[in-house]
Motif scaffolding. Sequence first.
Motif, PDB file in Angstrom:
ATOM      1  N   TRP A  62      -7.178  19.315   7.971  1.00 16.72           N
ATOM      2  CA  TRP A  62      -7.901  20.622   8.564  1.00 16.72           C
ATOM      3  C   TRP A  62      -7.166  21.387   9.072  1.00 16.72           C
ATOM      4  O   TRP A  62      -7.112  22.674   8.827  1.00 16.72           O
ATOM      5  N   ALA A  63      -6.112  21.040  10.022  1.00 17.71           N
ATOM      6  CA  ALA A  63      -5.020  21.937  10.603  1.00 17.71           C
ATOM      7  C   ALA A  63      -4.235  22.574   9.713  1.00 17.71           C
ATOM      8  O   ALA A  63      -3.877  23.830   9.703  1.00 17.71           O
ATOM      9  N   VAL A  66      -6.015  25.502   7.952  1.00 18.77           N
ATOM     10  CA  VAL A  66      -5.800  26.618   8.752  1.00 18.77           C
ATOM     11  C   VAL A  66      -4.660  27.223   8.896  1.00 18.77           C
ATOM     12  O   VAL A  66      -4.434  28.434   8.764  1.00 18.77           O
ATOM     13  N   ILE A  67      -3.496  26.686   9.130  1.00 13.23           N
ATOM     14  CA  ILE A  67      -2.246  27.040   9.095  1.00 13.23           C
ATOM     15  C   ILE A  67      -1.943  27.682   7.767  1.00 13.23           C
ATOM     16  O   ILE A  67      -1.082  28.756   7.817  1.00 13.23           O
ATOM     17  N   GLU A  70      -3.346  30.940   8.052  1.00 10.53           N
ATOM     18  CA  GLU A  70      -2.963  31.738   8.900  1.00 10.53           C
ATOM     19  C   GLU A  70      -1.366  31.908   9.105  1.00 10.53           C
ATOM     20  O   GLU A  70      -0.848  32.920   9.671  1.00 10.53           O
ATOM     21  N   ARG A 102     -11.696  32.029   6.811  1.00  2.49           N
ATOM     22  CA  ARG A 102     -12.936  32.317   6.793  1.00  2.49           C
ATOM     23  C   ARG A 102     -13.384  33.051   5.702  1.00  2.49           C
ATOM     24  O   ARG A 102     -14.584  32.967   5.330  1.00  2.49           O
TER      25      ARG A 102
ATOM     26  N   SER B  42      -7.138  17.328  16.358  1.00  2.00           N
ATOM     27  CA  SER B  42      -5.796  17.687  16.099  1.00  2.00           C
ATOM     28  C   SER B  42      -6.051  18.688  14.855  1.00  2.00           C
ATOM     29  O   SER B  42      -5.190  19.746  14.920  1.00  2.00           O
ATOM     30  N   GLY B  43      -7.164  18.867  14.463  1.00  2.00           N
ATOM     31  CA  GLY B  43      -7.534  20.178  13.665  1.00  2.00           C
ATOM     32  C   GLY B  43      -7.695  21.337  14.253  1.00  2.00           C
ATOM     33  O   GLY B  43      -7.306  22.154  13.601  1.00  2.00           O
ATOM     34  N   PRO B  47      -3.176  24.060  14.996  1.00  2.00           N
ATOM     35  CA  PRO B  47      -3.043  25.503  14.648  1.00  2.00           C
ATOM     36  C   PRO B  47      -3.130  26.406  15.896  1.00  2.00           C
ATOM     37  O   PRO B  47      -2.397  27.556  15.874  1.00  2.00           O
TER      38      PRO B  47
END
Lengths: 304, 101
Positions: A62-63, A66-67, A70, A102, B42-43, B47
């Motif tokens: 998930w990160a 997002v990264i 972004e 988003r 972590s998710g 970030p």
Amino acid sequence: MSQRHERSMRPDCNGASHWLIRRAAHRVPSALSSRLEEEWLADLETRSTTLSRLRFAVGCCWASLVIENEYPRSRVAAASAVAPAGGFFTLVDRNFSYFSLRSATLFLIAGLHAALFFGLINSLSHTQAAVTPPNLQNQEVAPLPPEKVLPSPPGPELKHWTIYVPKTAVDLPPKLDFEPDVIVDVSDKPPEVIARPPGLETPTHVVQQLVGGPGAGFPETADFYPSPSIRLGEEGLTTVHVCVDRKGRLTSEPTALKGSGSARLDDAALRLARAGSGHYRATTEDGQPVNSCYPFGVRFQLKK
Amino acid sequence: MGQKDTEVRMSLQTLRVLETFLDNPTEQLAGAEVHQRCGLASGTLYPILLRLESAGWFVSQWESIDPSSAGRPRRRLYRLTSTGLRRAGEVFASFNRGVLA
């Protein structure tokens, strides 16, 4: 989860966690990929249980999403794995801010709604097409040839109808069409019997009818001769129609059937007819007086 | 190229990360330790760390160990910069005044 079971699953789950982290690290921009992979794998070793490791790996996935969205707009000083420990920095200056996570989620939801709506419309249209009988479906019709001007129809055909009237059982005598020839003059003349028209067959029982007329004591014509007419020399015959009872009296007002040509003479004739009431001779049938109507003539004639 | 002090979207999770570092501003923390202290998944955590680093609030560097002798891989350590310390202080001060920074 028991420890025995956890130990048996650990090699597989470790492999899955590592695989997920590597996949996640490869998703992010290349400048951060190796760094994050090493960092996440190092942090993974601090997790003790299999479940927490899996949760960590999924969180890294998930990160990475997002990264990935972004990172271009964030000026991250990424220290690569080969860079010295205190060194930094690869600066990436890409701007994908218009397509953030988003926005992607929004587009995904909008797309799902559009797909759902499209599917619903399609299913409804198919259902309606199945329900609609074939004879109600639209069909393209070839254009009609120019209409010929038809001649005006002929007028109504008149047929000559012949009406057959059944004959009645009773043979009626032919219409009497003759002038009454009973003319009453001032002079005393015997009454005449009205002659039967020719062709009238004599019935089996012949009624001897004697039509009435002015009788004894009937006023004199000269007494009613208008003076102006005498001076002017007016003469004429007026036919008067009277209805008389058995006693010779008028039963209705006398009328002039045929004029003389002089109103004065006609009026004088009617006055004479009225004055003669009670002096008429009744019509007799087989010798018996009966009520009847008949005409008679009043002649005004000057003496020579 | 130097670090830039840019605006950081201040969320509750970001505040929790900052609060963790503000407990001991000179301490260097790995992501796993931040996770253990503030409880973020972590998710969400990584970030935020990258966001703060790109804004110049944090700096990161690899742990100075020998992985073979330590028996574990080296970790990425984060610490507050002077800018990050000042800005984090301002943020929390504004919260004390009831105004969001």
